[in-house]
Design a protein around this motif. Sequence first.
Motif, PDB file in Angstrom:
ATOM      1  N   GLY A 285       0.780  -1.224   0.000  1.00 45.43           N
ATOM      2  CA  GLY A 285       0.000   0.000   0.000  1.00 45.43           C
ATOM      3  C   GLY A 285       0.816   1.280   0.000  1.00 45.43           C
ATOM      4  O   GLY A 285       0.281   2.344  -0.322  1.00 45.43           O
ATOM      5  N   VAL A 286       2.102   1.211   0.351  1.00 42.08           N
ATOM      6  CA  VAL A 286       2.896   2.445   0.455  1.00 42.08           C
ATOM      7  C   VAL A 286       4.145   2.470  -0.423  1.00 42.08           C
ATOM      8  O   VAL A 286       4.874   3.441  -0.412  1.00 42.08           O
ATOM      9  CB  VAL A 286       3.308   2.728   1.924  1.00 42.08           C
ATOM     10  N   TRP A 287       4.370   1.437  -1.188  1.00 39.10           N
ATOM     11  CA  TRP A 287       5.623   1.430  -1.948  1.00 39.10           C
ATOM     12  C   TRP A 287       5.674   2.539  -2.972  1.00 39.10           C
ATOM     13  O   TRP A 287       6.744   3.085  -3.271  1.00 39.10           O
ATOM     14  CB  TRP A 287       5.910   0.057  -2.571  1.00 39.10           C
ATOM     15  N   ARG A 288       4.553   2.964  -3.532  1.00 36.33           N
ATOM     16  CA  ARG A 288       4.564   4.060  -4.514  1.00 36.33           C
ATOM     17  C   ARG A 288       4.974   5.381  -3.856  1.00 36.33           C
ATOM     18  O   ARG A 288       5.643   6.196  -4.480  1.00 36.33           O
ATOM     19  CB  ARG A 288       3.215   4.182  -5.205  1.00 36.33           C
ATOM     20  N   GLU A 289       4.582   5.577  -2.607  1.00 37.51           N
ATOM     21  CA  GLU A 289       5.039   6.764  -1.864  1.00 37.51           C
ATOM     22  C   GLU A 289       6.557   6.697  -1.671  1.00 37.51           C
ATOM     23  O   GLU A 289       7.259   7.697  -1.843  1.00 37.51           O
ATOM     24  CB  GLU A 289       4.344   6.830  -0.508  1.00 37.51           C
ATOM     25  N   ARG A 290       7.049   5.534  -1.341  1.00 35.72           N
ATOM     26  CA  ARG A 290       8.501   5.358  -1.178  1.00 35.72           C
ATOM     27  C   ARG A 290       9.223   5.534  -2.508  1.00 35.72           C
ATOM     28  O   ARG A 290      10.359   6.003  -2.551  1.00 35.72           O
ATOM     29  CB  ARG A 290       8.804   3.976  -0.580  1.00 35.72           C
ATOM     30  N   ARG A 291       8.548   5.168  -3.584  1.00 32.73           N
ATOM     31  CA  ARG A 291       9.105   5.356  -4.928  1.00 32.73           C
ATOM     32  C   ARG A 291       9.391   6.839  -5.167  1.00 32.73           C
ATOM     33  O   ARG A 291      10.446   7.199  -5.696  1.00 32.73           O
ATOM     34  CB  ARG A 291       8.081   4.831  -5.935  1.00 32.73           C
ATOM     35  N   GLU A 292       8.461   7.700  -4.766  1.00 31.85           N
ATOM     36  CA  GLU A 292       8.663   9.139  -4.927  1.00 31.85           C
ATOM     37  C   GLU A 292       9.844   9.628  -4.097  1.00 31.85           C
ATOM     38  O   GLU A 292      10.581  10.526  -4.519  1.00 31.85           O
ATOM     39  CB  GLU A 292       7.390   9.908  -4.576  1.00 31.85           C
ATOM     40  N   ARG A 293      10.057   9.047  -2.951  1.00 33.87           N
ATOM     41  CA  ARG A 293      11.218   9.415  -2.122  1.00 33.87           C
ATOM     42  C   ARG A 293      12.523   9.016  -2.812  1.00 33.87           C
ATOM     43  O   ARG A 293      13.521   9.726  -2.705  1.00 33.87           O
ATOM     44  CB  ARG A 293      11.119   8.780  -0.745  1.00 33.87           C
ATOM     45  N   VAL A 294      12.490   7.898  -3.501  1.00 34.39           N
ATOM     46  CA  VAL A 294      13.673   7.476  -4.273  1.00 34.39           C
ATOM     47  C   VAL A 294      13.934   8.497  -5.378  1.00 34.39           C
ATOM     48  O   VAL A 294      15.078   8.936  -5.575  1.00 34.39           O
ATOM     49  CB  VAL A 294      13.485   6.057  -4.861  1.00 34.39           C
ATOM     50  N   PHE A 295      12.879   8.911  -6.091  1.00 35.90           N
ATOM     51  CA  PHE A 295      13.051   9.907  -7.152  1.00 35.90           C
ATOM     52  C   PHE A 295      13.573  11.230  -6.594  1.00 35.90           C
ATOM     53  O   PHE A 295      14.409  11.881  -7.220  1.00 35.90           O
ATOM     54  CB  PHE A 295      11.745  10.133  -7.917  1.00 35.90           C
ATOM     55  N   GLU A 296      13.107  11.628  -5.422  1.00 35.93           N
ATOM     56  CA  GLU A 296      13.610  12.862  -4.801  1.00 35.93           C
ATOM     57  C   GLU A 296      15.112  12.751  -4.546  1.00 35.93           C
ATOM     58  O   GLU A 296      15.867  13.689  -4.836  1.00 35.93           O
ATOM     59  CB  GLU A 296      12.881  13.143  -3.483  1.00 35.93           C
ATOM     60  N   ALA A 297      15.550  11.618  -4.008  1.00 34.27           N
ATOM     61  CA  ALA A 297      16.981  11.419  -3.737  1.00 34.27           C
ATOM     62  C   ALA A 297      17.778  11.368  -5.042  1.00 34.27           C
ATOM     63  O   ALA A 297      18.893  11.905  -5.118  1.00 34.27           O
ATOM     64  CB  ALA A 297      17.197  10.143  -2.919  1.00 34.27           C
ATOM     65  N   LEU A 298      17.226  10.738  -6.072  1.00 29.95           N
ATOM     66  CA  LEU A 298      17.902  10.708  -7.372  1.00 29.95           C
ATOM     67  C   LEU A 298      18.027  12.112  -7.952  1.00 29.95           C
ATOM     68  O   LEU A 298      19.061  12.471  -8.520  1.00 29.95           O
ATOM     69  CB  LEU A 298      17.151   9.795  -8.345  1.00 29.95           C
ATOM     70  N   ASP A 299      16.972  12.906  -7.813  1.00 33.69           N
ATOM     71  CA  ASP A 299      17.019  14.286  -8.301  1.00 33.69           C
ATOM     72  C   ASP A 299      18.090  15.089  -7.561  1.00 33.69           C
ATOM     73  O   ASP A 299      18.815  15.888  -8.173  1.00 33.69           O
ATOM     74  CB  ASP A 299      15.661  14.967  -8.146  1.00 33.69           C
TER      75      ASP A 299
END
Length: 169
Positions: A146-160
Amino acid sequence: MTEATAEARLTVAKSRIDDLEADARGSLDEKSRIDRHVEALRKAHASARVAAQAAGSRFEDTLEELGTRLRIAEHRRAAEVARTRDDFVRSVEEELHAWDSYLEQLQRRAVAQTGGGRAEVSTSELRSRRNEVARRLGDARTAPDGVWRERRERVFEALDELDHAAGTA
């Protein structure tokens, strides 16, 4: 390297950049992220063209860096459009491997330019940011469905953040 070989390699790189730009789709955030990569790649391509005209090892180094940045952008595109967690994780892991290559290239260049003293300093912040991406990816990998997509956005933030820091390195 002959001028014809250099031009052929530059043409292939430009084609890959054009493909990335043409394939940018998805949400506004996703397209914006890819567009930032494309802009950086176009600048790197122009730099490689200038270096090719000057010849020598600088061109090889610049072209190698361009190729690595292309791999980073291609893996990012794959992560952006990934529909499953496994595809997303695999794409980001591949991007992190490309970042490792890029950091090695930066360190080699820094050693060549400074004799080594400042080489580690110049890449340590980028390595720290790269490791933060890996940590966040681990969180996304093990997050409940239920929350992995939210964590996905955190990964993108760190990549950015890593990409932005690399752009100023």
